[in-house]
Design a protein around this motif. Structure first.
Motif, mmCIF file in Angstrom:
data_model
loop_
_atom_site.group_PDB
_atom_site.id
_atom_site.type_symbol
_atom_site.label_atom_id
_atom_site.label_comp_id
_atom_site.label_asym_id
_atom_site.label_seq_id
_atom_site.Cartn_x
_atom_site.Cartn_y
_atom_site.Cartn_z
ATOM 1 N N ARG A 55 57.491 46.653 76.666
ATOM 2 C CA ARG A 55 58.072 45.423 77.437
ATOM 3 C C ARG A 55 57.177 45.070 78.519
ATOM 4 N N PRO A 56 57.130 43.870 79.045
ATOM 5 C CA PRO A 56 56.210 43.485 79.863
ATOM 6 C C PRO A 56 56.939 43.480 81.385
ATOM 7 N N THR A 57 58.085 43.611 81.543
ATOM 8 C CA THR A 57 58.376 43.731 82.947
ATOM 9 C C THR A 57 59.820 44.469 82.877
ATOM 10 N N GLU A 58 60.353 44.671 83.999
ATOM 11 C CA GLU A 58 61.696 45.348 84.167
ATOM 12 C C GLU A 58 62.659 44.363 84.288
ATOM 13 N N GLN A 59 62.908 43.209 83.824
ATOM 14 C CA GLN A 59 63.787 42.265 84.017
ATOM 15 C C GLN A 59 64.926 42.722 82.904
ATOM 16 N N LYS A 60 66.088 42.215 83.009
ATOM 17 C CA LYS A 60 67.314 42.859 82.340
ATOM 18 C C LYS A 60 67.082 42.378 80.923
ATOM 19 N N ARG A 61 66.681 41.078 80.665
ATOM 20 C CA ARG A 61 66.535 40.580 79.268
ATOM 21 C C ARG A 61 65.383 41.475 78.631
ATOM 22 N N HIS A 62 64.407 41.669 79.327
ATOM 23 C CA HIS A 62 63.435 42.532 78.597
ATOM 24 C C HIS A 62 63.777 44.371 78.408
ATOM 25 N N ARG A 63 64.505 44.739 79.133
ATOM 26 C CA ARG A 63 65.159 45.859 79.192
ATOM 27 C C ARG A 63 66.208 45.649 78.068
ATOM 28 N N GLU A 64 66.867 44.807 77.803
ATOM 29 C CA GLU A 64 68.096 44.805 76.740
ATOM 30 C C GLU A 64 67.494 44.681 75.060
#
Length: 185
Positions: A55-64
């Motif tokens: 995943r590119p970032t630790e944003q919630k939508r990417h983690r999900e």
């Protein structure tokens, strides 16, 4: 970091994984071909017979999306190489099951038989042996489709908590309730 998302998927021999533009992952194997559209923000790569999802970032939508995407791809790889099997049992007096090709016929205590057409991607086997509960065995490479079909069959007669009558998965443990106690004095 997601424990499931960062796990590496090892691709068995005889299975090919193709990642096209827009993150459409196509998996081909001995049991068929499956494809899934993965979130375009995630990066999927195949190196030395191992598949990784990042995943590119630790944003919630990417983690999900990270762990989910990895699990979906792993299920596709497992499905086209070994496949999935679900076994269901009919528990109840007079309950019967039979099939003609992919047409399932259930006699489960209603005034009429229930007919259910199984999708062509799945293989259906029914067993009626003396002294054992009638059994439905479903096999297929698509885990999501297999689970949906089993859930639909189960809705026709869910197991009830007092006697346990109904359609249940093999090995499933049902929570049973105690019935009414008579008022003895």
């Amino acid at each position: 970091m997601s424990r499931i998302g960062k796990a590496v998927i090892s691709i068995p021999s005889g299975v090919t994984v193709d990642i096209s533009k827009g993150n459409l992952v196509t998996v081909k194997g001995t049991r068929g071909t499956l494809s899934e559209q993965i979130n375009p923000d995630l990066s999927v790569s195949v190196e030395n017979g191992d598949l990784t999802v990042a995943r590119p970032t630790e944003q919630k939508r990417h983690r999900e999306a990270h762990g989910l995407s990895r699990s979906l791809i792993n299920n596709m790889v497992t499905g086209v190489s070994t496949g999935f099997t679900k076994q269901m049992e009919l528990i109840g007096v007079g309950y019967r099951v039979s099939n003609t090709g992919n047409l399932l016929e259930l006699l489960i205590g209603y005034s009429h038989p229930i007919y259910f057409m199984i999708p062509g991607e799945l293989k259906l086997v029914t067993k009626m042996e003396k002294g054992e509960n009638p059994t439905i065995i479903l096999e297929g490479s698509d885990k999501q489709l297999l689970g949906q079909v089993c859930a639909k069959i189960r809705t026709y007669r869910k197991p009830e908590p007092y006697k346990g009558k109904g359609i249940k998965f093999a090995g499933e443990i049902l929570r049973r309730k105690a019935g009414k106690t008579s008022g003895k004095k």
